[in-house]
Design an enzyme around this catalytic site. Structure first.
Site, mmCIF file in Angstrom:
data_model
loop_
_atom_site.group_PDB
_atom_site.id
_atom_site.type_symbol
_atom_site.label_atom_id
_atom_site.label_comp_id
_atom_site.label_asym_id
_atom_site.label_seq_id
_atom_site.Cartn_x
_atom_site.Cartn_y
_atom_site.Cartn_z
ATOM 1 N N GLY A 184 0.825 -1.219 0.000
ATOM 2 C CA GLY A 184 0.000 0.000 0.000
ATOM 3 C C GLY A 184 0.852 1.259 0.000
ATOM 4 O O GLY A 184 2.072 1.201 0.071
ATOM 5 N N GLY B 231 2.619 3.529 1.519
ATOM 6 C CA GLY B 231 3.213 3.671 2.849
ATOM 7 C C GLY B 231 3.782 5.052 3.092
ATOM 8 O O GLY B 231 4.021 5.447 4.230
ATOM 9 N N ARG C 79 4.107 13.859 -7.512
ATOM 10 C CA ARG C 79 4.059 13.112 -8.771
ATOM 11 C C ARG C 79 2.710 13.322 -9.450
ATOM 12 O O ARG C 79 1.701 13.605 -8.792
ATOM 13 C CB ARG C 79 4.249 11.613 -8.508
ATOM 14 C CG ARG C 79 5.441 11.287 -7.642
ATOM 15 C CD ARG C 79 5.799 9.830 -7.711
ATOM 16 N NE ARG C 79 4.898 8.954 -6.970
ATOM 17 C CZ ARG C 79 5.169 7.675 -6.731
ATOM 18 N NH1 ARG C 79 6.283 7.132 -7.193
ATOM 19 N NH2 ARG C 79 4.323 6.927 -6.041
ATOM 20 N N ASP D 130 4.179 -4.506 -7.385
ATOM 21 C CA ASP D 130 3.602 -3.263 -6.850
ATOM 22 C C ASP D 130 4.235 -2.037 -7.509
ATOM 23 O O ASP D 130 3.789 -0.917 -7.277
ATOM 24 C CB ASP D 130 3.766 -3.201 -5.326
ATOM 25 C CG ASP D 130 5.202 -3.433 -4.886
ATOM 26 O OD1 ASP D 130 5.750 -4.505 -5.194
ATOM 27 O OD2 ASP D 130 5.788 -2.539 -4.249
HETATM 28 P P1 AMP Z 1 9.198 0.463 -2.924
HETATM 29 O O1 AMP Z 1 10.232 -0.607 -2.851
HETATM 30 O O2 AMP Z 1 9.752 1.861 -2.742
HETATM 31 O O3 AMP Z 1 8.341 0.355 -4.133
HETATM 32 O O4 AMP Z 1 8.262 0.272 -1.650
HETATM 33 C C1 AMP Z 1 7.624 -0.927 -1.339
HETATM 34 C C2 AMP Z 1 6.594 -0.695 -0.261
HETATM 35 O O5 AMP Z 1 7.205 -0.145 0.899
HETATM 36 C C3 AMP Z 1 5.495 0.271 -0.641
HETATM 37 O O6 AMP Z 1 4.314 -0.154 -0.039
HETATM 38 C C4 AMP Z 1 5.959 1.581 -0.049
HETATM 39 O O7 AMP Z 1 4.914 2.468 0.228
HETATM 40 C C5 AMP Z 1 6.626 1.106 1.228
HETATM 41 N N1 AMP Z 1 7.683 2.023 1.689
HETATM 42 C C6 AMP Z 1 8.904 2.226 1.136
HETATM 43 N N2 AMP Z 1 9.595 3.125 1.852
HETATM 44 C C7 AMP Z 1 8.805 3.511 2.881
HETATM 45 C C8 AMP Z 1 8.946 4.403 3.988
HETATM 46 N N3 AMP Z 1 10.058 5.109 4.171
HETATM 47 N N4 AMP Z 1 7.905 4.528 4.823
HETATM 48 C C9 AMP Z 1 6.778 3.818 4.664
HETATM 49 N N5 AMP Z 1 6.583 2.954 3.661
HETATM 50 C C10 AMP Z 1 7.568 2.794 2.772
HETATM 51 MG MG MG Z 2 6.848 1.065 -4.902
#
Ligand code: AMP
Ligand code: MG
Length: 500
Positions: A101, A103, A186, A263
């Site tokens: 989700g 995050g 974005r 995702d």
């Molecule tokens: P990503 O690898 O950046 O696509 O992130 C994968 C998941 O981790 C997604 O659900 C992001 O929203 C969550 N996420 C990545 N970094 C953070 C953060 N610093 N705080 C909260 N959620 C995060």
């Molecule tokens: Mg992501």
């Protein structure tokens, strides 16, 4: 440091019309919540091109600078905005990861702009119910990278989410060390991912919501599927086609995404979630741009097959909407032909071949083999190839000198010359056509690194300068020749990981 309260001033609405179709889907799809503000925000960069795409006149942007700064830092809302974090799940590095989700992203709303509806999203605006172990924040370095690359990819003609601006704050954020917080705004037609569909099938197990999501995506973005005999199969097929086209773009331009989890796959075939991405410097099909990708799952040459794997995950997510699984599998079939055809057509254009002929694939592969063997700079090689003369006895030193094995290059050049002559190619016209598809300026890691380095000490001029140079990637810009040069030696040691 705690979040700052909303400013007392009542914000006057910008000249934008809000449509907010995703928000109308209802509570199973998201959690409505405000952003968490940041103290003392300041501007890092603005993309005027992206602002214009939303219908924001430049003078408005300047007049309402304070308002915009607060809104795009998460400290205030304009009337009409409906902030929410959406729920999705996904496969990460080939393994089911369960619920993920938004995050640290927050959907602000959808604007009816001059180019059609566009959603706005903050990235780095604080905790949401989907933050899991994270802090909901993003750091300056990763926000600048996402901002610059989104806009650069758009200028390269690659389907992508875009970036409106970056703001930053002294709020400390803990990564490997303490860094400053930043928020990147974005813009995209939609931020819906493959993982949104997987979520309702595997996590929420709510097939009614799955159907509503699929029907929403068809109505809003793929209306041509509505009247197909099997609309959901048509949707899957169209997503597969767009994804195939996107992969052809990436491979032809030498772009490595780095984290192709489901995702991070857009349902519209857009490049989304810029993290540890990288453009190839030396051509290396096995290049792994993500320092955390120890197995090389997302290595450059594997991207097209990973995308196909991800499409299978999407098909599985859509399965409850099909009578039998074969329908879903059949819908993916076109990927196998669309991708190679799209790639070949892009590669032919890169070589300046106007028509298709037998032997083209071998000619293209022959060049790629030489580039890989000598680890030649991918972008510079294609740009210089435009100057290739098909005249008898032409030395073609500009491009030839890029190769270590000159004899091997000469053998390839002979085939290339014959092939050009076979279609009566005109060198001048061909050079112009090649320069329209082979960029001179790309966001090399070391260029981003330099801009970040300066930004971290408070000088944002280089970010804005790079944005401008990368906005015209195919044009000669003699005053910016240094940006088109070979990467310095230290560029090989830049490590980019998932930590952002
Ligand atoms: P990503 O690898 O950046 O696509 O992130 C994968 C998941 O981790 C997604 O659900 C992001 O929203 C969550 N996420 C990545 N970094 C953070 C953060 N610093 N705080 C909260 N959620 C995060
Ligand atoms: Mg992501």
């Amino acid at each position: 440091m705690s979040a700052v309260p909303l400013p007392p001033a009542v914000l006057s609405a910008p000249p934008l019309r809000w449509t907010n179709r995703f928000a109308a889907l209802g509570g199973s799809f998201y959690t409505a919540l405000p952003a968490q503000g940041v103290p003392d925000p300041h501007w890092v960069a603005v993309s005027e091109a992206c602002a214009a795409d939303l219908g924001l006149p430049p003078d408005w942007w300047q007049r309402e600078e304070w308002q915009a700064l607060q809104v795009f830092s998460g400290n205030a809302l304009w009337p009409g905005m409906q902030p929410l974090a959406s729920a999705y799940s996904g496969h990460q590095f080939g393994v089911w990861a369960g619920q993920l989700g938004d995050g640290r992203a927050l959907w602000l709303g959808e604007v009816d702009g001059p180019s059609g509806p566009r959603e706005l999203q903050l990235k780095g605006s604080g905790l949401t119910p989907y933050s899991r172990m994270g802090d909901g924040r993003a750091v300056l370095r990763s926000s600048i990278r996402e901002f610059l690359c989104s806009e650069a990819m758009h200028s390269l003609g690659v389907p992508t989410t875009r970036a409106l601006c970056v703001t930053a704050s002294p709020l400390p954020v803990r990564r490997e060390s303490i860094e400053g917080a930043a928020v990147c705004t974005r813009v995209a037609e939609s931020f819906i991912r493959f993982g949104h569909f997987e979520h309702f099938t595997h996590t929420a197990q709510d097939h009614e919501a799955l159907r509503r999501l699929a029907d929403f995506v068809i109505d809003a973005y793929y209306p041509e599927c509505r009247d197909a005999p099997l609309p959901h199969a048509a949707l899957l097929e169209n997503v597969a086609r767009r994804t195939a086209e996107l992969m052809a773009h990436w491979q032809a331009i030498g772009f490595c995404h780095g984290v192709m989890n489901t995702d991070n796959m857009s349902i519209l075939g857009l490049t989304i979630d810029y993290g540890p991405f990288g453009f190839l410097d030396a051509f290396d099909p096995g290049h792994i741009c993500n320092h955390s990708d120890h197995q090389g799952r997302y290595a450059f040459a594997r991207q097209p097959s990973v995308a196909f794997w991800n499409l299978h995950a999407l098909a599985q997510g859509l399965l409850p909407l099909f009578d039998d699984g074969d329908q879903a599998l059949e819908a993916l079939e076109p990927y196998k032909t669309v991708f190679p055809q799209a790639l070949q057509s892009r590669m032919r254009a890169k070589l300046g071949l106007a028509v298709e002929r037998d032997g083209d694939t071998a000619l293209i592969d022959g060049l790629l083999k030489r580039l890989a063997a000598d680890r030649t700079d991918y972008t510079i090689a294609f740009r210089r190839l435009a100057q290739f003369s098909s005249a008898d006895g032409a030395g073609n030193h500009a491009v030839r000198d890029l190769f270590v094995d000159r004899d091997a290059f000469d053998a390839w050049a002979l085939q290339y010359r014959e092939r050009l002559r076979a279609e009566n190619s005109d060198d001048t016209q061909r050079a112009a056509a090649m320069n329209r598809v082979n960029p001179k300026f790309i966001l090399r890691n070391h260029l981003a690194q330099e801009a970040i380095h300066r930004a971290q000490s408070g000088d944002f001029g280089e970010v804005q300068r790079l944005l401008k140079v990368l906005g015209r990637p195919f044009d000669e810009q003699p005053e910016h020749e240094a940006y088109a040069d070979f990467p310095p030696d230290w560029a090989q040691h830049i490590e980019v990981s998932c930590s952002s």
